[in-house]
Design a protein around this motif. Structure first.
Motif, PDB file in Angstrom:
ATOM      1  N   ALA A 122       1.998   6.215  -7.436  1.00  0.00           N
ATOM      2  CA  ALA A 122       0.983   7.052  -7.770  1.00  0.00           C
ATOM      3  C   ALA A 122       1.413   8.670  -7.675  1.00  0.00           C
ATOM      4  CB  ALA A 122      -0.258   7.108  -6.917  1.00  0.00           C
ATOM      5  N   TRP A 123       1.822   9.005  -6.698  1.00  0.00           N
ATOM      6  CA  TRP A 123       2.439  10.358  -6.409  1.00  0.00           C
ATOM      7  C   TRP A 123       3.467  10.847  -7.546  1.00  0.00           C
ATOM      8  CZ3 TRP A 123       7.687  11.988  -5.206  1.00  0.00           C
ATOM      9  CH2 TRP A 123       7.796  13.374  -5.142  1.00  0.00           C
ATOM     10  N   ALA A 134      -3.285   0.904  -4.716  1.00  0.00           N
ATOM     11  CA  ALA A 134      -2.984   1.049  -3.262  1.00  0.00           C
ATOM     12  C   ALA A 134      -4.206   0.998  -2.253  1.00  0.00           C
ATOM     13  CB  ALA A 134      -2.309   2.542  -2.985  1.00  0.00           C
ATOM     14  N   GLY A 135      -5.491   1.308  -2.663  1.00  0.00           N
ATOM     15  CA  GLY A 135      -6.649   1.225  -1.956  1.00  0.00           C
ATOM     16  C   GLY A 135      -6.863  -0.329  -1.757  1.00  0.00           C
ATOM     17  N   ALA A 185       0.831  -1.266   0.145  1.00  0.00           N
ATOM     18  CA  ALA A 185       0.132   0.087   0.032  1.00  0.00           C
ATOM     19  C   ALA A 185       0.862   1.313   0.138  1.00  0.00           C
ATOM     20  CB  ALA A 185      -0.850  -0.062   1.366  1.00  0.00           C
ATOM     21  N   ALA A 206       0.983   3.908  -3.177  1.00  0.00           N
ATOM     22  CA  ALA A 206       0.671   5.278  -3.087  1.00  0.00           C
ATOM     23  C   ALA A 206       1.852   6.305  -3.279  1.00  0.00           C
ATOM     24  CB  ALA A 206       0.292   5.632  -1.645  1.00  0.00           C
ATOM     25  N   THR A 207       3.213   5.785  -3.034  1.00  0.00           N
ATOM     26  CA  THR A 207       4.241   6.472  -3.624  1.00  0.00           C
ATOM     27  C   THR A 207       4.557   6.593  -4.985  1.00  0.00           C
ATOM     28  OG1 THR A 207       5.342   6.045  -1.573  1.00  0.00           O
ATOM     29  CG2 THR A 207       6.723   6.769  -3.169  1.00  0.00           C
ATOM     30  N   TYR A 232      -2.958   3.693 -10.040  1.00  0.00           N
ATOM     31  CA  TYR A 232      -2.066   3.093  -9.024  1.00  0.00           C
ATOM     32  C   TYR A 232      -2.723   3.508  -7.490  1.00  0.00           C
ATOM     33  CZ  TYR A 232       1.628   1.074 -11.427  1.00  0.00           C
ATOM     34  OH  TYR A 232       2.553   0.153 -12.310  1.00  0.00           O
ATOM     35  N   MET A 233      -3.458   4.738  -7.436  1.00  0.00           N
ATOM     36  CA  MET A 233      -3.968   4.741  -6.001  1.00  0.00           C
ATOM     37  C   MET A 233      -5.151   3.733  -6.057  1.00  0.00           C
ATOM     38  SD  MET A 233      -2.596   7.082  -4.046  1.00  0.00           S
ATOM     39  CE  MET A 233      -4.148   6.972  -3.014  1.00  0.00           C
ATOM     40  N   SER A 236      -1.577   7.978 -12.453  1.00  0.00           N
ATOM     41  CA  SER A 236      -1.440   8.292 -11.046  1.00  0.00           C
ATOM     42  C   SER A 236      -2.756   7.652 -10.228  1.00  0.00           C
ATOM     43  CB  SER A 236      -1.392   9.622 -10.813  1.00  0.00           C
ATOM     44  OG  SER A 236      -1.255   9.743  -9.398  1.00  0.00           O
TER      45      SER A 236
END
Length: 485
Positions: free
Chosen positions: A366-367, A459-460, A359, A363-364, A455-456, A452
């Motif tokens: 995605a940023w 991560a979810g 996760a 998230a990284t 990818y979030m 992005s």
């Protein structure tokens, strides 16, 4: 003759409180079991190879057939539908043909698919050969962990079952190494020619070599003792039990235990999986959930699309294949970690730790991808964000490899009660392939929309898998298959 069941594996709830425990193999027998497990897991090697080899060929396929993102996603993902079919029929094939003959069938399908994919006259024909290879993958995904679970001593079963995932990641790594080497020999372009055909064709065709090796190794291993007893070949089963559990094993007791379990079985039917609040039994939903979460974190985006993914942020084709190789090596390292820990600390702690790590890494990434500028050949990332994206991708793969990559395959071979194990395993494996297909077919369009945000979403799902493991997964470390009630 003892009645046989039509699907995979046998062995289940204890037949009595005095049933003898499965012995840990003596060193000599353990060496033999390791070889037998490794031979069966060669199907996993081809599973990984066939699944990931398309990564290096995607660019060449797009250029050669002049197709876009939609057609590309179709060719890449359609093999997964074949995998779902293969997973469903694997149980019946294994009980009718035997575990070893089913492995031989999978090896033949892999070889034929490799040759056919090497010379496709159209992208549609290529898709058909990919489906055939997918069927072989589905069969291998079920038969290898089942066979290993049936021959492995309880004390070593987790580590030996991990051979399947190790073989998968080695297959992925070797496919990426082969892709990079072939592409490099062709001058850095997958549409350049080598020996009269294009580099991407070689990438797909080389699979025939490990397919033949798989077939030869399958010929060198014994049939599962549970299948032998189920089909009335008790003397052969005794010989195999002696090979895998040692000369001091109480053969009469072991044969009687397995035979009693088999006699207590009935033919599994879809109705046997029903009865829970939401239609299916809770344990079946847990297996399906584990399979879906394993795929919905987006792991196969890395292995199927990393070449075009990195090209979409400004990295050239040759370097993108090199990055794919490096993530595959990290995958191997993570799998080794899991093999060391899975029988020491258990399945659940590994899964939770991996979920948290995935996760954070996703998230990284995605940023970092939110800073992508331009489009097509002019796309790119700023230096800092590009470095962060590369590191995050490698951390994600590492966290997946030491947790969900191994744990799910181990659990699927262990978690179900005997009366439904075969059918439930097939359903869970099919759900995994369908989830894999959904992620694979949707990624190109989602990436074009917003890389992005995509990818979030992954991560979810990684974050949601934490409470799923804590609340739903039952620890199976140290338990005999006959204890899964």
């Amino acid at each position: 003759m003892v009645r046989t069941t039509p699907t995979l594996p046998t062995g289940a709830a204890p037949v009595s409180s005095t049933a003898p425990p499965t012995r840990a193999a003596a060193p000599a027998q353990l060496g033999h079991v390791v070889f037998v497990s490794a031979a069966a897991a060669m199907g996993g090697f081809l599973f990984g190879y066939d699944s990931a080899v398309i990564n290096g060929a995607v660019t060449g396929i797009q250029k050669h057939f002049q197709v876009g993102a939609g057609e590309t996603a179709f060719v890449v993902a359609i093999a997964l539908l074949g995998s779902a079919v293969g997973a469903v029929v694997a149980g019946q094939l294994a009980d009718r043909l035997g575990r070893v003959r089913t492995m031989l069938l999978a090896a033949a399908l892999f070889a034929v698919s490799g040759v056919g994919s090497m010379f496709p006259p159209s992208v549609q024909v290529l898709a058909l050969w990919r489906v055939l290879g997918g069927v072989a993958i589905g069969i291998a995904s079920v038969i290898a962990p089942t066979y290993i679970a049936e021959v492995a001593p309880t004390a070593y079963r987790g580590r030996l079952a991990s051979f399947q995932q190790m073989a998968i990641v080695l297959g992925i790594t070797v496919s990426q190494l082969a892709n990079w080497a072939i592409n490099d020999a062709a001058g850095g372009e997958s549409t350049n020619h080598l020996g009269g055909i294009q580099a991407w064709q070689w990438m797909l065709g080389v699979e025939t070599v490990p397919a033949l090796v798989y077939g030869l190794m399958a010929l060198a291993i014994p049939e599962s003792p549970r299948h032998l007893i189920a089909t009335g070949r008790e003397q052969q089963a005794r010989e195999v039990l002696t090979e895998v559990e040692g000369p001091d094993v109480d053969l009469d007791a072991r044969v009687a235990q397995i035979g009693a379990v088999l006699r207590s079985e009935h033919k599994p039917r879809p109705a046997d999986l029903t009865g829970g609040r939401f239609g299916l039994l809770p344990i079946v939903w847990v297996g399906i959930g584990a399979s879906v979460f394993q795929q919905f974190v987006g792991i196969n985006v890395i292995f199927y699309y990393s070449s075009v993914l990195w090209q979409s942020v400004g990295i050239n084709e040759s370097n993108s294949l090199l990055i794919s190789l490096s993530t595959s090596i990290v995958n191997v390292i993570g799998t080794v970690i899991a093999m060391v820990l899975v029988d020491r600390i258990g399945r659940k702690p590994l899964a939770v730790a991996g979920s948290i790590g995935m996760a954070a890494a996703l998230a990284t990434a995605a940023w970092a991808f939110s800073y992508r500028t331009g489009s097509g050949a002019g796309a790119g990332l700023p230096s800092l964000q590009g470095t962060v994206a590369l590191v995050a991708a490698h951390v994600f793969v590492l966290c997946f490899a030491f947790s969900w990559g191994v744990v799910v395959w181990v659990l699927l071979g262990e978690m179900f009660p005997n009366r439904i194990r075969a059918l439930a395993l097939s359903v869970a494996a099919s759900a995994q392939w369908l989830a894999n297909w959904a992620i694979t077919v949707s990624f190109p369009s989602l990436a074009d929309w917003n890389l992005s945000a995509t990818y979030m979403v992954y991560a979810g799902f990684a974050l949601l898998s934490v409470p799923f493991v804590v609340l739903c997964i039952r620890e199976t470390r140290g338990k005999a298959l006959e204890e899964m009630g």
